[in-house]
Enzyme design. Structure first.
Site, PDB file in Angstrom:
ATOM      1  N   TRP A   1      -3.329   2.680 -10.786  1.00 21.33           N
ATOM      2  CA  TRP A   1      -4.246   3.388 -10.123  1.00 21.33           C
ATOM      3  C   TRP A   1      -3.758   5.074 -10.073  1.00 21.33           C
ATOM      4  O   TRP A   1      -4.664   5.767 -10.578  1.00 21.33           O
ATOM      5  CB  TRP A   1      -4.541   3.042  -8.603  1.00 21.33           C
ATOM      6  CG  TRP A   1      -5.316   1.608  -8.690  1.00 21.33           C
ATOM      7  CD1 TRP A   1      -4.862   0.490  -8.018  1.00 21.33           C
ATOM      8  CD2 TRP A   1      -6.650   1.587  -9.236  1.00 21.33           C
ATOM      9  NE1 TRP A   1      -5.811  -0.382  -8.296  1.00 21.33           N
ATOM     10  CE2 TRP A   1      -6.856  -0.056  -9.090  1.00 21.33           C
ATOM     11  CE3 TRP A   1      -7.615   2.213  -9.760  1.00 21.33           C
ATOM     12  CZ2 TRP A   1      -8.082  -0.425  -9.543  1.00 21.33           C
ATOM     13  CZ3 TRP A   1      -8.770   1.519 -10.337  1.00 21.33           C
ATOM     14  CH2 TRP A   1      -9.005   0.016 -10.390  1.00 21.33           C
TER      15      TRP A   1
ATOM     16  N   LYS B   1     -11.668  -2.963  -0.122  1.00 24.83           N
ATOM     17  CA  LYS B   1     -10.442  -3.673   0.236  1.00 24.83           C
ATOM     18  C   LYS B   1     -10.219  -3.833   1.811  1.00 24.83           C
ATOM     19  O   LYS B   1     -10.067  -4.904   2.180  1.00 24.83           O
ATOM     20  CB  LYS B   1      -9.187  -2.878  -0.129  1.00 24.83           C
ATOM     21  CG  LYS B   1      -8.905  -3.018  -1.600  1.00 24.83           C
ATOM     22  CD  LYS B   1      -9.665  -2.295  -2.626  1.00 24.83           C
ATOM     23  CE  LYS B   1      -9.531  -2.718  -4.207  1.00 24.83           C
ATOM     24  NZ  LYS B   1      -9.207  -1.202  -4.948  1.00 24.83           N
TER      25      LYS B   1
ATOM     26  N   ASP C   1      -4.460   8.611  -2.304  1.00 28.04           N
ATOM     27  CA  ASP C   1      -5.379   7.412  -2.589  1.00 28.04           C
ATOM     28  C   ASP C   1      -5.106   6.219  -1.569  1.00 28.04           C
ATOM     29  O   ASP C   1      -4.241   5.376  -1.912  1.00 28.04           O
ATOM     30  CB  ASP C   1      -5.645   6.930  -4.031  1.00 28.04           C
ATOM     31  CG  ASP C   1      -6.213   5.839  -4.441  1.00 28.04           C
ATOM     32  OD1 ASP C   1      -7.011   5.248  -3.189  1.00 28.04           O
ATOM     33  OD2 ASP C   1      -6.490   5.502  -5.709  1.00 28.04           O
TER      34      ASP C   1
HETATM   35  C1  PLP Z   1      -9.306  -0.521  -6.063  1.00 28.55           C
HETATM   36  C2  PLP Z   1      -8.563   0.551  -6.176  1.00 28.55           C
HETATM   37  C3  PLP Z   1      -9.285   1.843  -6.917  1.00 28.55           C
HETATM   38  C4  PLP Z   1     -10.422   1.869  -7.465  1.00 28.55           C
HETATM   39  O1  PLP Z   1     -11.384   1.604  -6.637  1.00 28.55           O
HETATM   40  P1  PLP Z   1     -13.105   1.882  -6.834  1.00 28.55           P
HETATM   41  O2  PLP Z   1     -13.693   1.688  -5.776  1.00 28.55           O
HETATM   42  O3  PLP Z   1     -13.493   0.544  -7.826  1.00 28.55           O
HETATM   43  O4  PLP Z   1     -13.193   2.876  -7.781  1.00 28.55           O
HETATM   44  C5  PLP Z   1      -8.672   2.844  -6.840  1.00 28.55           C
HETATM   45  N1  PLP Z   1      -7.192   3.053  -6.182  1.00 28.55           N
HETATM   46  C6  PLP Z   1      -6.577   2.041  -5.568  1.00 28.55           C
HETATM   47  C7  PLP Z   1      -5.549   2.183  -4.850  1.00 28.55           C
HETATM   48  C8  PLP Z   1      -7.153   0.985  -5.645  1.00 28.55           C
HETATM   49  O5  PLP Z   1      -7.009  -0.277  -5.005  1.00 28.55           O
END
Ligand code: PLP
Length: 362
Positions: free
Chosen positions: A103, A198, A174
């Site tokens: 990511w 998540k 993030d």
């Molecule tokens: C799942 C995830 C993403 C992507 O998320 P989207 O909502 O599909 O854009 C980005 N960063 C992390 C750490 C993730 O777990």
């Protein structure tokens, strides 16, 4: 109704049963309106109350300081990969990326389109089974910001706390797969973002928490829906927000509040992940590749030492009500994602299944 399974999906992930039942009970007639929440104006008094309560609850459970704004946006965490540079940097600026998984790599790649992004740290050499000591990182001279991914969902590596970067530059994190699983120290972060699917609620809503002094810096031409200042000034209602996702996220915040808060979520996550890692480490049949100090409490990656048995493992697990254990397509093996909604019983059921599978296939 079929029985609920223990769903170890990395995302969209399971939601608490209590939340889903509550949503179900309100679906046709929400708030004595004779309508579902999906069918009312986002500018109605009733919906604005959902929005306000959700923000107040989120502020309470994460103890968000007053000088941070909370935004409810769209476009997922991936949208933020470009929103961040558009909002807080200029094209000629440098920004430092700490890459501990795929990511962070994606965020870095997208940032490179918009400014001089530098990978100041990259754990790909260990196949992302380790974390850097951030004290050893050589940061750029005067970066616009430093980007970090505290939990890397695919590889299952997690910083135990957001590392102290000592105010060299604003820290952007993030937190998509770890938000709400532990307290956050807002001295160590200036801008954080998370897609919902998540640990917050259904896909479709994205939370940004930003220190006020980072507003009013967007580049000219930044689309309004990506512009933090525009969205902040309109209480995240510059355009129609994803009302259903927001309403469900609000219920998850209440569920966390009523369950003992993020401190309790952290206690449970520690116990769940410990049970699973300890079992794996004591077995000669399974292996957890991530270095112990870097292991995620949210996404537990493991392999079977004989990967010819992978398909059988997944098939039998599913038969036993344990679903979505297959590892990410890029690394194979298994991954058990154990966000807040996964109960200790669910993790114990997985451990018991793994014991039995080992006994029958060793
Ligand atoms: C799942 C995830 C993403 C992507 O998320 P989207 O909502 O599909 O854009 C980005 N960063 C992390 C750490 C993730 O777990």
């Amino acid at each position: 109704m079929t029985d609920r399974v223990f769903n170890f999906s990395a995302g969209p992930a399971m939601l608490p049963d209590d939340v889903l039942k509550d949503v179900q009970s309100e679906l046709l007639d929400w708030n004595n309106s004779g309508m579902s929440v999906m069918e009312v104006s986002h500018r109605s008094k009733e919906f604005i109350s959902v929005a306000e309560t959700s923000e107040a609850d989120l502020r309470e459970i994460l103890n968000i300081p007053d000088d941070f704004k909370v935004l409810f946006l769209q476009g997922g965490a991936t949208g933020q990969f470009s929103s961040v540079p558009l909002n807080i940097s200029r094209p000629e600026d440098t920004a430092d990326y700490i890459i501990t998984g795929n990511w962070g790599k994606k965020a870095f790649k997208e940032a490179k389109n918009l400014l001089n992004a530098v990978a100041v740290s990259d754990e790909s050499g260990s196949n992302f089974t380790t974390l850097p000591n951030t004290n050893d990182i050589k940061f750029s001279n005067n970066p616009a910001y430093i980007h970090i991914t505290p939990n890397e969902t695919v590889y299952g590596v997690e910083f135990d706390t957001i590392p102290k970067i000592n105010h060299i530059a604003p820290v952007v994190a993030d937190l998509s797969s770890t938000i709400l699983s532990r307290p956050i120290n807002f001295d160590d972060v200036d801008l954080l973002y998370a897609g919902a699917q998540k640990n917050i609620g259904p896909a479709g809503i994205t939370i940004v928490i930003i220190r006020e002094n980072l507003l009013n810096k967007a580049r000219i031409g930044t689309p309004e829906i990506l512009n933090y200042t525009t969205m902040s000034e309109s209480d995240s209602m510059y355009n129609t927000p994803p009302t259903l996702a927001w309403y469900i996220a609000a219920k998850v915040f209440q569920w966390i509040k009523n369950s003992g808060g993020v401190e309790e979520m952290y206690r449970r996550s520690s116990e769940k992940s410990k049970n699973l890692y300890e079992f794996i480490d004591n077995s000669n049949f399974y292996n957890a590749p991530v270095e112990i100090s870097a292991r995620s409490k949210m996404n537990v990656v493991f392999t079977l030492k004989n990967n010819d048995l992978d398909a059988e493992f997944i098939k039998l697990a599913e038969k036993n009500g344990l679903t979505n254990l297959k590892g990410h397509r890029s690394i194979g093996g298994m991954r058990a994602s154990i966000y807040n909604a996964m109960s200790i019983e669910g993790v114990n059921a997985l451990v018991n299944f793994m014991k039995l599978f080992e006994k029958e296939h060793n």
